[in-house]
Motif scaffolding. Structure first.
Motif, PDB file in Angstrom:
ATOM      1  N   THR A 149       0.848  -1.183   0.000  1.00  0.00           N
ATOM      2  CA  THR A 149       0.000   0.000   0.000  1.00  0.00           C
ATOM      3  C   THR A 149       0.890   1.241   0.000  1.00  0.00           C
ATOM      4  O   THR A 149       2.011   1.214   0.513  1.00  0.00           O
ATOM      5  CB  THR A 149      -0.940   0.032   1.222  1.00  0.00           C
ATOM      6  OG1 THR A 149      -0.162   0.126   2.404  1.00  0.00           O
ATOM      7  CG2 THR A 149      -1.840  -1.193   1.264  1.00  0.00           C
ATOM      8  N   ASN A 150       0.418   2.306  -0.558  1.00  0.00           N
ATOM      9  CA  ASN A 150       1.222   3.525  -0.694  1.00  0.00           C
ATOM     10  C   ASN A 150       1.774   4.058   0.630  1.00  0.00           C
ATOM     11  O   ASN A 150       2.937   4.427   0.685  1.00  0.00           O
ATOM     12  CB  ASN A 150       0.447   4.606  -1.439  1.00  0.00           C
ATOM     13  CG  ASN A 150       0.412   4.329  -2.927  1.00  0.00           C
ATOM     14  OD1 ASN A 150       1.290   3.673  -3.456  1.00  0.00           O
ATOM     15  ND2 ASN A 150      -0.625   4.797  -3.591  1.00  0.00           N
ATOM     16  N   PRO A 151       0.981   4.146   1.708  1.00  0.00           N
ATOM     17  CA  PRO A 151       1.555   4.683   2.951  1.00  0.00           C
ATOM     18  C   PRO A 151       2.737   3.853   3.467  1.00  0.00           C
ATOM     19  O   PRO A 151       3.700   4.398   3.986  1.00  0.00           O
ATOM     20  CB  PRO A 151       0.388   4.649   3.933  1.00  0.00           C
ATOM     21  CG  PRO A 151      -0.839   4.600   3.099  1.00  0.00           C
ATOM     22  CD  PRO A 151      -0.450   3.896   1.835  1.00  0.00           C
ATOM     23  N   LYS A 163       4.917   2.164   1.723  1.00  0.00           N
ATOM     24  CA  LYS A 163       6.097   2.337   0.874  1.00  0.00           C
ATOM     25  C   LYS A 163       6.983   3.492   1.323  1.00  0.00           C
ATOM     26  O   LYS A 163       8.146   3.533   0.974  1.00  0.00           O
ATOM     27  CB  LYS A 163       5.680   2.519  -0.584  1.00  0.00           C
ATOM     28  CG  LYS A 163       5.110   1.257  -1.203  1.00  0.00           C
ATOM     29  CD  LYS A 163       4.693   1.511  -2.634  1.00  0.00           C
ATOM     30  CE  LYS A 163       4.036   0.274  -3.221  1.00  0.00           C
ATOM     31  NZ  LYS A 163       3.557   0.519  -4.580  1.00  0.00           N
ATOM     32  N   VAL A 164       6.426   4.414   2.080  1.00  0.00           N
ATOM     33  CA  VAL A 164       7.239   5.534   2.562  1.00  0.00           C
ATOM     34  C   VAL A 164       7.697   5.332   4.008  1.00  0.00           C
ATOM     35  O   VAL A 164       8.321   6.207   4.585  1.00  0.00           O
ATOM     36  CB  VAL A 164       6.499   6.891   2.421  1.00  0.00           C
ATOM     37  CG1 VAL A 164       6.245   7.188   0.973  1.00  0.00           C
ATOM     38  CG2 VAL A 164       5.220   6.915   3.235  1.00  0.00           C
ATOM     39  N   TYR A 208      11.460   0.499   4.904  1.00  0.00           N
ATOM     40  CA  TYR A 208      10.611  -0.350   4.068  1.00  0.00           C
ATOM     41  C   TYR A 208      11.426  -1.100   3.023  1.00  0.00           C
ATOM     42  O   TYR A 208      11.233  -2.288   2.804  1.00  0.00           O
ATOM     43  CB  TYR A 208       9.522   0.485   3.386  1.00  0.00           C
ATOM     44  CG  TYR A 208       8.769  -0.276   2.334  1.00  0.00           C
ATOM     45  CD1 TYR A 208       7.803  -1.205   2.695  1.00  0.00           C
ATOM     46  CD2 TYR A 208       9.036  -0.107   0.978  1.00  0.00           C
ATOM     47  CE1 TYR A 208       7.110  -1.931   1.736  1.00  0.00           C
ATOM     48  CE2 TYR A 208       8.352  -0.822   0.016  1.00  0.00           C
ATOM     49  CZ  TYR A 208       7.394  -1.727   0.398  1.00  0.00           C
ATOM     50  OH  TYR A 208       6.718  -2.457  -0.544  1.00  0.00           O
TER      51      TYR A 208
END
Length: 181
Positions: free
Chosen positions: A117-119, A121-122, A126
């Protein structure tokens, strides 16, 4: 979760991370601790697996039943063992095995889908986590290849010789590492 951070920092999946970084990453991944009682199935044959786990305590085993209803033990699992790490990457495929707790077990479970999920990845560390995950999957694939190579030999003698050769070859590498230039 805090009670297990020191142990997690020694495990392959979290290699290269400090305990505070692991804690933040696990929060980001929404990881959870799950308790399984002795005899309970962690994974059942035919299940579609969407999470993978790391055993934080106890012992378990990966098993199948043969046509005579005898249990075949495929692997013995202990603290630090990964559970379902390859299965979670292919949730449309059904599990070919059962994983059963042999005593009370605590498993850190992580959603495979949550990893992408995008959140997440930051999240801090990670990329290291993802590289470690891929390395574990690759290592398991190589181990399965070695087992298949041994099992495809036609005689018991050839199987034993292949197994002993592999062990000897690995020991030589440990005793005599190749010099780097």
């Amino acid at each position: 979760m805090k009670d297990y951070l020191h142990d997690l920092s020694k495990m392959k999946l979290f290699s290269g991370m400090k305990t505070n970084e692991i804690e933040k990453l696990l929060d980001c991944l929404q990881a959870k601790l799950v308790h399984y009682a002795s005899g309970e199935f962690i994974i059942e044959e035919g299940d579609n697996i969407h999470t993978f786990g790391i055993m934080l305590s106890g012992h378990a085993r990966s098993i199948k039943w043969d046509s005579s209803d005898r249990i075949i033990i495929l692997t013995l699992l202990e603290k630090g063992s990964e559970i379902g790490i390859m299965l979670a990457a292919r949730p449309e495929k059904e599990s070919p095995v059962y994983v059963q707790a042999q005593e009370d077990v605590i498993v850190l479970q992580i959603s495979y889908d949550m990893m992408f999920t995008n959140p997440v990845k930051v999240c801090l560390k990670y990329e290291i986590f993802l590289r470690n995950y891929i390395a574990i999957v690759a290592e398991k694939g190589i181990l399965l290849h070695e087992r298949i190579t041994c099992l495809t030999k036609t005689t018991v003698r050839e199987k034993i010789l292949t197994y002993l050769y592999d062990i000897s070859h690995k020991q030589k590498k440990l005793c005599h590492p190749t010099a780097t230039q």
